[in-house]
Design a protein around this motif. Structure first.
Motif, short mmCIF file in Angstrom:
data_model
loop_
_atom_site.label_atom_id
_atom_site.label_comp_id
_atom_site.label_asym_id
_atom_site.label_seq_id
_atom_site.Cartn_x
_atom_site.Cartn_y
_atom_site.Cartn_z
N ILE A 46 0.72 -1.12 0.15
CA ILE A 46 -0.02 -0.05 -0.06
C ILE A 46 0.91 1.22 -0.06
CG2 ILE A 46 -1.53 1.34 1.28
CD1 ILE A 46 -2.63 -1.39 2.55
N LEU A 47 2.02 1.47 0.81
CA LEU A 47 2.77 2.51 1.17
C LEU A 47 3.33 2.66 -0.43
CD1 LEU A 47 3.93 2.10 4.75
CD2 LEU A 47 2.33 3.69 3.83
N MET A 48 4.17 1.50 -1.01
CA MET A 48 4.90 1.76 -2.09
C MET A 48 4.19 2.32 -3.21
SD MET A 48 7.90 -1.15 -1.74
CE MET A 48 7.11 -2.18 -2.85
N ASN A 49 2.93 1.79 -3.23
CA ASN A 49 1.77 2.18 -4.20
C ASN A 49 1.46 3.78 -4.13
OD1 ASN A 49 -0.13 2.03 -6.84
ND2 ASN A 49 -1.45 2.61 -4.95
N LEU A 68 5.21 11.18 4.98
CA LEU A 68 4.69 10.06 5.63
C LEU A 68 4.25 10.50 7.31
CD1 LEU A 68 6.58 7.09 4.26
CD2 LEU A 68 4.42 8.29 3.30
N LYS A 69 3.17 10.46 7.81
CA LYS A 69 2.91 10.79 8.99
C LYS A 69 2.07 9.71 9.80
CE LYS A 69 0.93 14.30 11.77
NZ LYS A 69 0.15 15.72 11.61
N GLU A 80 -0.66 8.84 7.24
CA GLU A 80 -1.12 10.18 6.23
C GLU A 80 0.23 9.79 5.14
OE1 GLU A 80 -1.73 13.71 7.99
OE2 GLU A 80 -3.65 12.92 8.89
N VAL A 81 -0.31 9.91 3.92
CA VAL A 81 0.59 9.90 2.82
C VAL A 81 0.13 11.24 1.75
CG1 VAL A 81 1.80 9.18 0.95
CG2 VAL A 81 1.28 7.51 2.65
N THR A 82 1.11 12.33 2.07
CA THR A 82 0.52 13.73 1.63
C THR A 82 1.72 13.87 0.68
OG1 THR A 82 -0.09 14.05 3.65
CG2 THR A 82 -0.14 15.95 2.04
N ASP A 83 1.51 14.67 -0.59
CA ASP A 83 2.51 15.03 -1.25
C ASP A 83 1.91 16.62 -2.22
OD1 ASP A 83 0.97 15.19 -3.87
OD2 ASP A 83 0.90 13.02 -3.84
N PHE A 139 -3.68 10.77 1.40
CA PHE A 139 -4.23 9.74 1.56
C PHE A 139 -4.09 9.17 3.02
CE2 PHE A 139 -3.87 9.42 -3.03
CZ PHE A 139 -5.18 8.87 -3.49
N ILE A 140 -5.31 8.54 3.61
CA ILE A 140 -5.15 8.35 4.82
C ILE A 140 -5.40 6.90 5.00
CG2 ILE A 140 -6.33 8.55 6.99
CD1 ILE A 140 -7.36 11.37 6.01
N LEU A 141 -4.45 5.76 5.46
CA LEU A 141 -4.72 4.49 5.80
C LEU A 141 -4.79 4.41 7.19
CD1 LEU A 141 -4.26 1.44 5.17
CD2 LEU A 141 -1.96 2.01 5.33
#
Length: 165
Positions: A46-49, A68-69, A80-83, A139-141
């Motif tokens: 998931i994180l790599m995608n 990455l938080k 959270e993956v934010t860009d 994105f929120i995982l």
């Protein structure tokens, strides 16, 4: 049991060389050693995608960063993956998790990454969503926090039930 801080750190290490070559700043904000009940390869995928999507999204951006938080919320660990990319068009936000949906040029992607990632999150008792309130793409995982053993019950020892006579 999976240590999220270690996983986020190793994920960023995988992308460090590429980020440096492309002038992208990678940010890790994970102060606690959160642990989740999840399959390592699933969360890693998931994180790599999400990282791959971020690299693609910020390619043309003036300021390039990916963050990455992790933190806890109730019984969950949130990642959270934010860009710094241009964001996802409001009209597309309802279909980005659909299989085979892609905004990339033909031959650039299959459109399965977010769909598969969402299914993997759900398979591990969690969820993957886009934060529609964020000005950036975020994105929120959400994953279930691993249960801590109680102080009187050492980790790994069997639970002792009262015996009836």
């Amino acid at each position: 049991v999976l240590n999220i801080k270690n996983l986020l750190h190793s994920t960023l290490e995988l992308y460090a060389t590429r980020a440096k070559e492309e002038g992208i700043v990678l940010i890790l904000d994970s102060k606690e050693n959160h642990e989740v009940e999840a399959i390592h390869t699933h969360v890693s995928q998931i994180l790599m995608n999400l990282m791959q999507n971020s690299f693609y999204a910020i390619h043309q951006s003036e300021k390039k960063w990916i963050s990455l938080k992790s933190y806890t919320s109730g019984h969950d660990v949130i990642i959270e993956v934010t860009d710094s990319g241009p964001g996802i068009d409001k009209a597309l936000q309802d279909v980005i998790f659909d299989p085979f949906f892609t905004t990339k040029e033909s031959g650039e992607g299959t459109g399965l990454g977010l769909s598969v990632s969402k299914k993997l999150a759900e398979k591990n008792g969690g969820s993957l969503s886009l934060d529609p309130t964020s000005t950036e793409t975020k994105f929120i995982l959400r994953l279930k926090q691993a249960r801590k053993s109680s102080p009187e019950q050492p980790k790994g020892s069997p639970t002792r039930l009262p015996l009836t006579s």
